[in-house]
Design a protein around this motif. Structure first.
Motif, PDB file in Angstrom:
ATOM      1  N   PRO A  90      -9.594  10.655   7.398  1.00  0.00           N
ATOM      2  CA  PRO A  90      -9.726  10.126   8.765  1.00  0.00           C
ATOM      3  C   PRO A  90      -9.358   8.656   8.857  1.00  0.00           C
ATOM      4  CG  PRO A  90     -11.889  10.417   7.757  1.00  0.00           C
ATOM      5  CD  PRO A  90     -10.883  11.047   6.820  1.00  0.00           C
ATOM      6  N   GLU A  91      -9.267   8.001   7.704  1.00  0.00           N
ATOM      7  CA  GLU A  91      -8.868   6.580   7.709  1.00  0.00           C
ATOM      8  C   GLU A  91      -7.550   6.391   8.462  1.00  0.00           C
ATOM      9  OE1 GLU A  91     -10.065   8.178   5.143  1.00  0.00           O
ATOM     10  OE2 GLU A  91     -11.637   6.955   4.237  1.00  0.00           O
ATOM     11  N   ILE A  92      -6.643   7.393   8.373  1.00  0.00           N
ATOM     12  CA  ILE A  92      -5.330   7.235   9.020  1.00  0.00           C
ATOM     13  C   ILE A  92      -5.489   7.211  10.534  1.00  0.00           C
ATOM     14  CG2 ILE A  92      -2.991   8.160   9.268  1.00  0.00           C
ATOM     15  CD1 ILE A  92      -3.513   9.737   6.638  1.00  0.00           C
ATOM     16  N   GLY A  93      -6.298   8.122  11.030  1.00  0.00           N
ATOM     17  CA  GLY A  93      -6.474   8.202  12.479  1.00  0.00           C
ATOM     18  C   GLY A  93      -7.303   7.056  13.049  1.00  0.00           C
ATOM     19  N   TRP A  94      -8.245   6.596  12.239  1.00  0.00           N
ATOM     20  CA  TRP A  94      -9.221   5.646  12.764  1.00  0.00           C
ATOM     21  C   TRP A  94      -9.043   4.209  12.293  1.00  0.00           C
ATOM     22  CZ3 TRP A  94     -12.431   6.581  16.611  1.00  0.00           C
ATOM     23  CH2 TRP A  94     -12.747   7.909  16.916  1.00  0.00           C
ATOM     24  N   GLY A  95      -8.464   4.062  11.106  1.00  0.00           N
ATOM     25  CA  GLY A  95      -8.525   2.746  10.465  1.00  0.00           C
ATOM     26  C   GLY A  95      -7.490   1.744  10.947  1.00  0.00           C
ATOM     27  N   ASP A  96      -7.597   0.520  10.376  1.00  0.00           N
ATOM     28  CA  ASP A  96      -6.570  -0.504  10.597  1.00  0.00           C
ATOM     29  C   ASP A  96      -5.572  -0.389   9.464  1.00  0.00           C
ATOM     30  OD1 ASP A  96      -7.939  -1.566  12.760  1.00  0.00           O
ATOM     31  OD2 ASP A  96      -9.249  -2.711  11.401  1.00  0.00           O
ATOM     32  N   PHE A  97      -4.319  -0.618   9.764  1.00  0.00           N
ATOM     33  CA  PHE A  97      -3.334  -0.487   8.692  1.00  0.00           C
ATOM     34  C   PHE A  97      -2.683  -1.817   8.346  1.00  0.00           C
ATOM     35  CE2 PHE A  97       0.802  -0.919  10.730  1.00  0.00           C
ATOM     36  CZ  PHE A  97       0.510  -0.699  12.064  1.00  0.00           C
ATOM     37  N   SER A  98      -2.235  -1.919   7.097  1.00  0.00           N
ATOM     38  CA  SER A  98      -1.423  -3.063   6.674  1.00  0.00           C
ATOM     39  C   SER A  98      -0.228  -2.507   5.919  1.00  0.00           C
ATOM     40  CB  SER A  98      -2.172  -3.963   5.683  1.00  0.00           C
ATOM     41  OG  SER A  98      -3.519  -4.062   6.013  1.00  0.00           O
ATOM     42  N   VAL A  99       0.943  -3.026   6.226  1.00  0.00           N
ATOM     43  CA  VAL A  99       2.127  -2.671   5.454  1.00  0.00           C
ATOM     44  C   VAL A  99       2.127  -3.579   4.233  1.00  0.00           C
ATOM     45  CG1 VAL A  99       4.649  -2.543   5.446  1.00  0.00           C
ATOM     46  CG2 VAL A  99       3.368  -1.932   7.512  1.00  0.00           C
ATOM     47  N   ILE A 100       2.181  -2.987   3.039  1.00  0.00           N
ATOM     48  CA  ILE A 100       2.060  -3.738   1.792  1.00  0.00           C
ATOM     49  C   ILE A 100       3.449  -4.142   1.300  1.00  0.00           C
ATOM     50  CG2 ILE A 100       1.257  -3.572  -0.615  1.00  0.00           C
ATOM     51  CD1 ILE A 100      -1.037  -3.195   1.230  1.00  0.00           C
ATOM     52  N   ALA A 101       3.583  -5.406   0.953  1.00  0.00           N
ATOM     53  CA  ALA A 101       4.891  -5.892   0.498  1.00  0.00           C
ATOM     54  C   ALA A 101       5.211  -5.315  -0.885  1.00  0.00           C
ATOM     55  CB  ALA A 101       4.860  -7.412   0.423  1.00  0.00           C
ATOM     56  N   THR A 102       6.420  -4.793  -1.047  1.00  0.00           N
ATOM     57  CA  THR A 102       6.836  -4.292  -2.367  1.00  0.00           C
ATOM     58  C   THR A 102       8.152  -4.923  -2.820  1.00  0.00           C
ATOM     59  OG1 THR A 102       8.157  -2.485  -1.509  1.00  0.00           O
ATOM     60  CG2 THR A 102       5.822  -2.016  -1.899  1.00  0.00           C
ATOM     61  N   ARG A 103       8.750  -5.677  -1.992  1.00  0.00           N
ATOM     62  CA  ARG A 103      10.035  -6.337  -2.232  1.00  0.00           C
ATOM     63  C   ARG A 103      11.195  -5.364  -2.403  1.00  0.00           C
ATOM     64  NH1 ARG A 103       9.180  -9.452  -6.692  1.00  0.00           N
ATOM     65  NH2 ARG A 103       7.052 -10.167  -6.412  1.00  0.00           N
ATOM     66  N   ASP A 104      10.980  -4.065  -2.171  1.00  0.00           N
ATOM     67  CA  ASP A 104      12.076  -3.094  -2.235  1.00  0.00           C
ATOM     68  C   ASP A 104      12.142  -2.384  -0.879  1.00  0.00           C
ATOM     69  OD1 ASP A 104      13.779  -1.008  -2.564  1.00  0.00           O
ATOM     70  OD2 ASP A 104      12.925  -0.323  -4.466  1.00  0.00           O
ATOM     71  N   PRO A 105      13.235  -2.609  -0.120  1.00  0.00           N
ATOM     72  CA  PRO A 105      13.300  -2.013   1.221  1.00  0.00           C
ATOM     73  C   PRO A 105      13.205  -0.487   1.219  1.00  0.00           C
ATOM     74  CG  PRO A 105      15.215  -3.445   0.807  1.00  0.00           C
ATOM     75  CD  PRO A 105      14.421  -3.395  -0.469  1.00  0.00           C
ATOM     76  N   ALA A 106      13.530   0.145   0.084  1.00  0.00           N
ATOM     77  CA  ALA A 106      13.488   1.615   0.061  1.00  0.00           C
ATOM     78  C   ALA A 106      12.060   2.140  -0.043  1.00  0.00           C
ATOM     79  CB  ALA A 106      14.318   2.145  -1.105  1.00  0.00           C
ATOM     80  N   ILE A 107      11.122   1.240  -0.342  1.00  0.00           N
ATOM     81  CA  ILE A 107       9.733   1.677  -0.518  1.00  0.00           C
ATOM     82  C   ILE A 107       8.899   1.259   0.683  1.00  0.00           C
ATOM     83  CG2 ILE A 107       7.647   1.414  -1.948  1.00  0.00           C
ATOM     84  CD1 ILE A 107       9.808   2.749  -3.509  1.00  0.00           C
ATOM     85  N   LEU A 108       8.166   2.211   1.221  1.00  0.00           N
ATOM     86  CA  LEU A 108       7.222   1.886   2.285  1.00  0.00           C
ATOM     87  C   LEU A 108       5.808   2.149   1.760  1.00  0.00           C
ATOM     88  CD1 LEU A 108       6.870   1.092   5.336  1.00  0.00           C
ATOM     89  CD2 LEU A 108       6.683   3.541   5.784  1.00  0.00           C
ATOM     90  N   ALA A 109       4.991   1.101   1.741  1.00  0.00           N
ATOM     91  CA  ALA A 109       3.608   1.257   1.276  1.00  0.00           C
ATOM     92  C   ALA A 109       2.678   0.811   2.397  1.00  0.00           C
ATOM     93  CB  ALA A 109       3.370   0.418   0.030  1.00  0.00           C
TER      94      ALA A 109
END
Ligand code: NOJ
Ligand code: CA
Length: 563
Positions: free
Chosen positions: A455-474
């Motif tokens: 439920p964290e996805i539906g309810w929580g706050d999100f942060s996009v995490i830096a990975t320095r690789d544009p092909a990776i989404l974290a």
């Protein structure tokens, strides 16, 4: 409790009754057939069904041209059958939302027939008229290339009428208080028959000023509050899911700053950028789109989708970005539509590549919002590009290897069943996939089950995490003293991803994989290094599997200071 907001953490499934299951053998899906398939949907784990229009209609726009708002098209059954269906859903804990198509009616609607009969008729002002052809008539078409004008001359009325969509869909004059009252009555009617809300069609057009003199239509957002208010008076937990393909700047106008307008909206902005990300292996514009659509009231939610029954609209990408998506997913002219989109189903767009399909689904399930699955995508159904416009992706559900894919006992289905090539029903069908533990269907069922447990996805706050690789989404979500983290590799090549979880102290040290045994431990500088295979994805719980013991019952408890 705010947790009562059922739409914040569910999985929606969209279908049209006419192409799902035909019980009486006339080749047209019906409510009796759909009712018999509810156990399938229950097993799949979906929490709500979005039912496309099923009211009486000439059917020139697949039911989006309604000629009676208070009935069921006799080809699909009766109001009694409809209630059996909503009841069957309720017994299984599945909610139903139905389309509310009130920007326009069919030209066969008795209101329009009355309106065109005389300037003094009771319903004349329910539509939008002009004596002369307005100067704007060649502007604002929703279906360019197919639709020539937004104003058409009506011989009987001896006047021009406005239609944002096809010329058989005259726009209702939604500023007219009588029309507004009727819209509420329509909502009240279906609520009484057991639905939990509405997918509201073409919302920006419904609330726009309309008329011969209107050069720049202005949205009257207040109307949204009246609809919401009425619905909530009638049924507290019913919702409106708005179809509004608008710019992020206006999102809050639709949600309402106090959460007093639309409960949900489809995230078209993320949708287009998601396809761009998959086509280009560059997650940066997607990350930007996620941030741009971040603001929303706590009670509001995004509907996250991959494909729906319309074309994949790429109109908001830059020309160069659109060209990249066209090249990867819809290179032939015949696959494209209305100069802006792709009309194919998901599986053929992704070359039927299971790794890419899983990646796409994994993204849809883990981006901020509630996922909305298109029927048939759970088994990787294909399309039939010989059918005109958007009909190519509206073929009957493929249930089995029996004649007509088990959709009908008749020999003339309303739309031809896909029966050749790699997506033919002999290869792609529910029965076959049900028996195979590794099938797309069983994968989808498992991912839905896991999605509901996060439920964290539906309810929580999100942060996009830096990975320095544009092909990776974290992306990390934090909610009630717990965090989850999702990593996706958009590239066709394996990639090493290196990142810190971004939580204080030792919080992010252990990442527990929810889908396999492949867990991750941070190095002594707090960094994780993962090897992701081509199109690979990972779902992690941060910390350990004691999250249910750690979860706090209220918001705002700091991860480092549990209650
Ligand atoms: C949006 C619907 O999704 C589409 O299928 C329809 O043609 C238009 N609205 C007009 O109702
Ligand atoms: Ca039938």
């Amino acid at each position: 409790m705010i947790d009562d907001l059922w739409y914040k953490n569910g999985v929606f499934y969209c279908l049209s009754v006419g192409t799902y299951m035909d019980a009486n053998g006339d080749g047209i899906g019906d409510f009796k057939g759909l009712l018999r398939r509810l156990d399938y949907l229950h097993g799949l784990g979906v929490t709500a069904i979005w039912l496309m229009p099923f009211q009486p209609s000439p059917g020139k726009d697949d039911g989006y041209d309604i000629s009676d708002y208070y009935g069921v098209d006799p080809r699909y059954g009766t109001l009694g059958d409809f209630v059996e269906f909503t009841h069957g859903c309720r017994q299984r804990g599945i909610r139903v939302i139905v389309d509310l198509v009130v920007n326009h009616t069919s030209d066969a609607h008795p209101w329009f027939r009355d309106a065109r009969s005389s300037p003094d008729s009771q319903h004349r002002d329910w539509y939008v008229w002009a004596d002369k052809r307005p100067a704007s008539a060649s502007k604002g078409m929703v279906f360019p290339g197919v639709q020539k004008s937004t104003w058409t001359h009506d011989k009987e009325a001896k006047a021009w009428f406005f239609h944002r969509f096809y010329d058989f869909q005259p726009d209702l004059n939604t500023s007219n208080p009588y029309v507004q009252a009727e819209i509420l009555k329509i909502m009240g009617f279906w609520i009484q028959l057991g639905v939990s809300g509405f997918r509201m069609d073409a919302v920006p057009f419904v609330i726009s000023t309309k008329g011969a003199k209107v050069t720049t239509p202005v949205e009257q957002y207040d109307m949204l509050r009246s609809l919401r208010e009425f619905l909530q008076w009638r049924q507290g937990n019913a919702i409106i899911l708005a179809e509004a393909n608008v710019l992020p700047e206006t999102d809050m106008e639709y949600f309402g700053k106090d959460g007093d307008r639309m409960h949900m909206m489809f995230n078209f902005h993320v949708n287009q950028n998601l396809f761009y990300a998959m086509a280009s292996a560059d997650s940066r514009p997607l990350a930007k789109a996620l941030k741009a659509t971040r603001p929303r009231p706590a009670s509001a939610q995004w509907g996250l989708f991959l494909r729906n029954h319309d074309e994949l609209d790429l109109g908001r990408l830059t020309k160069a970005q659109r060209a990249v998506v066209f090249k990867s997913f819809g290179p032939d002219k015949n696959m494209q539509l209305y100069d802006r989109g792709i009309r194919r189903r998901l599986a053929p767009m992704l070359g039927g590549d299971r790794r890419r399909l899983e990646l796409a689904y994994s993204l849809m399930c883990t981006l901020p919002g509630t996922p909305v699955i298109r029927y048939g995508d759970e088994i990787g159904m294909g399309d039939n590009l010989d059918l005109p416009e958007r009909n190519c992706a509206r073929t009957p559900m493929q249930w089995s290897m029996e004649p007509q894919a088990g959709f009908t006992k008749g020999d003339k289905p309303c739309s031809p069943v896909i029966d050749e090539g790699p997506y033919g029903y002999e290869h792609i069908n529910v029965a076959k996939q049900r028996r195979d533990p590794n099938s797309m269907l069983n994968w989808t069922e498992r991912i839905i089950r896991m999605r509901k447990e996060v439920p964290e996805i539906g309810w929580g706050d999100f942060s996009v995490i830096a990975t320095r690789d544009p092909a990776i989404l974290a992306i990390r979500y934090d909610w009630r003293n717990n965090s989850v983290l999702f990593v996706h590799n958009l590239d066709e090549k394996p990639r090493e991803a290196s990142f810190s979880v971004g939580l204080a102290g030792d919080e992010g040290k252990h990442l527990i994989n929810l889908l396999s045994e492949d867990h991750s431990e941070a190095n002594n500088r707090g960094k994780h290094t993962l090897m992701l295979e081509a199109y690979g994805y990972r779902w992690y719980r941060v910390g350990g599997l004691d999250y249910l013991l750690k979860r706090s019952d209220i918001d705002g408890v700091n991860a480092n200071h549990p209650e």
